[in-house]
Scaffold this active site. Structure first.
Site, mmCIF file in Angstrom:
data_model
loop_
_atom_site.group_PDB
_atom_site.id
_atom_site.type_symbol
_atom_site.label_atom_id
_atom_site.label_comp_id
_atom_site.label_asym_id
_atom_site.label_seq_id
_atom_site.Cartn_x
_atom_site.Cartn_y
_atom_site.Cartn_z
ATOM 1 N N LYS A 71 0.807 -1.234 0.000
ATOM 2 C CA LYS A 71 0.000 0.000 0.000
ATOM 3 C C LYS A 71 0.837 1.281 0.000
ATOM 4 C CE LYS A 71 -4.287 -1.656 2.037
ATOM 5 N NZ LYS A 71 -5.289 -1.452 3.101
ATOM 6 N N ASP A 107 -10.084 3.240 2.004
ATOM 7 C CA ASP A 107 -10.255 2.597 3.320
ATOM 8 C C ASP A 107 -10.923 3.547 4.327
ATOM 9 O OD1 ASP A 107 -9.213 0.061 2.790
ATOM 10 O OD2 ASP A 107 -7.158 0.683 3.212
HETATM 11 P P1 NDP Z 1 -0.298 -2.816 11.289
HETATM 12 O O1 NDP Z 1 0.549 -4.021 11.372
HETATM 13 O O2 NDP Z 1 0.111 -1.647 10.481
HETATM 14 O O3 NDP Z 1 -0.588 -2.301 12.817
HETATM 15 C C1 NDP Z 1 -0.927 -3.208 13.824
HETATM 16 C C2 NDP Z 1 -1.360 -2.453 15.083
HETATM 17 O O4 NDP Z 1 -1.786 -3.420 16.053
HETATM 18 C C3 NDP Z 1 -0.248 -1.642 15.731
HETATM 19 O O5 NDP Z 1 -0.811 -0.532 16.361
HETATM 20 C C4 NDP Z 1 0.311 -2.650 16.754
HETATM 21 O O6 NDP Z 1 0.927 -2.021 17.859
HETATM 22 C C5 NDP Z 1 -0.964 -3.298 17.223
HETATM 23 N N1 NDP Z 1 -0.737 -4.644 17.771
HETATM 24 C C6 NDP Z 1 -0.486 -5.779 17.080
HETATM 25 N N2 NDP Z 1 -0.360 -6.827 17.933
HETATM 26 C C7 NDP Z 1 -0.513 -6.326 19.180
HETATM 27 C C8 NDP Z 1 -0.488 -6.902 20.485
HETATM 28 N N3 NDP Z 1 -0.291 -8.204 20.675
HETATM 29 N N4 NDP Z 1 -0.701 -6.091 21.561
HETATM 30 C C9 NDP Z 1 -0.924 -4.765 21.388
HETATM 31 N N5 NDP Z 1 -0.965 -4.157 20.177
HETATM 32 C C10 NDP Z 1 -0.756 -4.931 19.082
HETATM 33 O O7 NDP Z 1 -1.737 -3.380 10.825
HETATM 34 P P2 NDP Z 1 -2.918 -2.558 10.117
HETATM 35 O O8 NDP Z 1 -2.964 -1.210 10.729
HETATM 36 O O9 NDP Z 1 -2.805 -2.671 8.655
HETATM 37 O O10 NDP Z 1 -4.215 -3.412 10.543
HETATM 38 C C11 NDP Z 1 -4.716 -3.401 11.858
HETATM 39 C C12 NDP Z 1 -5.999 -4.234 11.918
HETATM 40 O O11 NDP Z 1 -7.031 -3.627 11.151
HETATM 41 C C13 NDP Z 1 -5.812 -5.654 11.354
HETATM 42 O O12 NDP Z 1 -6.460 -6.536 12.238
HETATM 43 C C14 NDP Z 1 -6.550 -5.625 10.036
HETATM 44 O O13 NDP Z 1 -7.130 -6.888 9.743
HETATM 45 C C15 NDP Z 1 -7.652 -4.591 10.311
HETATM 46 N N6 NDP Z 1 -8.081 -3.927 9.079
HETATM 47 C C16 NDP Z 1 -9.419 -4.006 8.745
HETATM 48 C C17 NDP Z 1 -9.884 -3.382 7.607
HETATM 49 C C18 NDP Z 1 -11.337 -3.486 7.242
HETATM 50 O O14 NDP Z 1 -11.671 -3.230 6.081
HETATM 51 N N7 NDP Z 1 -12.200 -3.821 8.162
HETATM 52 C C19 NDP Z 1 -8.984 -2.607 6.710
HETATM 53 C C20 NDP Z 1 -7.599 -2.567 7.177
HETATM 54 C C21 NDP Z 1 -7.200 -3.216 8.308
HETATM 55 P P3 NDP Z 1 2.528 -1.707 17.853
HETATM 56 O O15 NDP Z 1 2.689 -0.428 17.076
HETATM 57 O O16 NDP Z 1 2.860 -1.590 19.286
HETATM 58 O O17 NDP Z 1 3.184 -2.890 17.180
#
Ligand code: NDP
Length: 282
Positions: A71, A107
């Site tokens: 992306k 999005d």
């Molecule tokens: P990224 O990998 O860019 O970000 C992940 C986020 O989740 C970060 O803030 C990370 O925190 C946090 N995180 C992950 N694991 C943990 C944990 N165990 N404990 C605490 N925080 C955690 O992912 P995206 O932003 O692309 O996606 C995030 C979610 O949104 C996904 O589940 C995805 O499926 C969903 N999504 C849904 C969409 C829809 O159309 N409904 C569209 C796009 C995404 P840290 O910075 O500390 O690592």
């Protein structure tokens, strides 16, 4: 579906790509409207992204969706960006306009449309607590700011990442108040108590990804809860919301559908059959 010499091709670039629901959703929509289009998944690895994008022009593909992990990386190969794509710094839809490749991001607008359609909630003037500071969170934060949210608090496990996102948002939006907090403890509980809308944009809630540090007693009935996770459909956060008697709590399926519906509109110029797209995904 009948492929003819006139069929227009659209699709999706990503890696991995097997899990995508988008071909089901778009092909059902094309059939429903009798449009001679076909949507194809393309497995594209990072080292092939440039040639794949050149292929859009060479093969006269009408447009593609872009998913993980391309992306952000795709931007450098495009001719133009929409206002949202520029602000979010990520593209999920490419439009091939007579050989000119335009990057869009549907999005965030998909989220806003779903929030209204599924939870009858507008962001304008509201206080938003956004969990997560990754790509999805940035898209949602930018859209909420564009829609006139009065305040956006970003809570993240890695607070530095939330701080960086808040810094970026402050530079671009002067009318919304922004702050960053850790994803636990007193500050999180206080953030929830003061918020109108709580959005989960972390990966927590996906199978095997653990649980959010939020319990039933932290939630209030008038809080609107939007969980970007849609698989499982009743996410752990939605279960807690149900127990707390929260009146409006929805998963991210609507966002997935509306981001697709907006891409469909960009490519075809037609009103998307949202109900057909929803049925195909369900
Ligand atoms: P990224 O990998 O860019 O970000 C992940 C986020 O989740 C970060 O803030 C990370 O925190 C946090 N995180 C992950 N694991 C943990 C944990 N165990 N404990 C605490 N925080 C955690 O992912 P995206 O932003 O692309 O996606 C995030 C979610 O949104 C996904 O589940 C995805 O499926 C969903 N999504 C849904 C969409 C829809 O159309 N409904 C569209 C796009 C995404 P840290 O910075 O500390 O690592």
């Amino acid at each position: 579906m009948k492929i003819t010499g006139k069929t227009k091709i659209v699709g999706i670039f990503g890696y991995p790509i097997e899990h995508t629901f988008s071909p089901l959703m778009h092909n059902a929509a094309f059939s429903a409207l009798g449009l001679d289009y076909c949507y194809i998944p393309f497995e594209v690895q990072s080292e092939d992204l440039k040639s794949a994008v050149e292929g859009i022009r060479a093969l006269n593909i009408r447009g593609v969706n872009i998913t993980v992990p391309h992306k952000e990386a795709v931007i450098k190969y495009l001719d133009e960006l929409s206002k949202e794509a520029k602000l979010i710094g990520a593209v999920n839809t490419i439009e091939n306009k007579g050989g000119k490749l335009i990057g869009h991001n549907t999005d965030g607008r998909g989220f806003i449309k779903s929030l209204w359609d599924d939870a009858k909630t507008r962001v304008n003037g509201k206080s938003v607590l956004l969990l997560g500071a990754g790509g999805a969170s940035k898209g949602v934060a930018v859209s909420c700011a564009l829609e006139g949210a009065s305040e956006i608090i970003i809570a993240n496990r890695t607070v530095k990442r939330a701080d960086e996102l808040v810094g970026y948002l402050k530079r671009n939006f002067k009318k919304t108040k922004f702050s960053a907090i850790p994803l636990d403890g007193h500050e999180l509980a206080k953030g929830i108590a003061c918020a109108d809308i709580l959005i989960n944009a972390t990966s927590i809630g996906l199978k095997g990804k653990g649980l959010l540090p939020i319990s039933q007693k932290d939630l209030h009935r008038d809080l609107v809860i939007y969980d970007l996770i849609y698989n499982p459909q009743i996410t752990p956060l939605l279960k807690i919301a149900g127990r707390a008697g929260v009146k409006r709590a929805v998963n991210g399926l609507g966002m997935l559908i509306y981001q697709g519906a907006l891409a469909f509109q960009i490519w075809t110029g037609k009103n998307p059959p949202v109900d057909v797209m929803k049925k195909a995904v369900l």
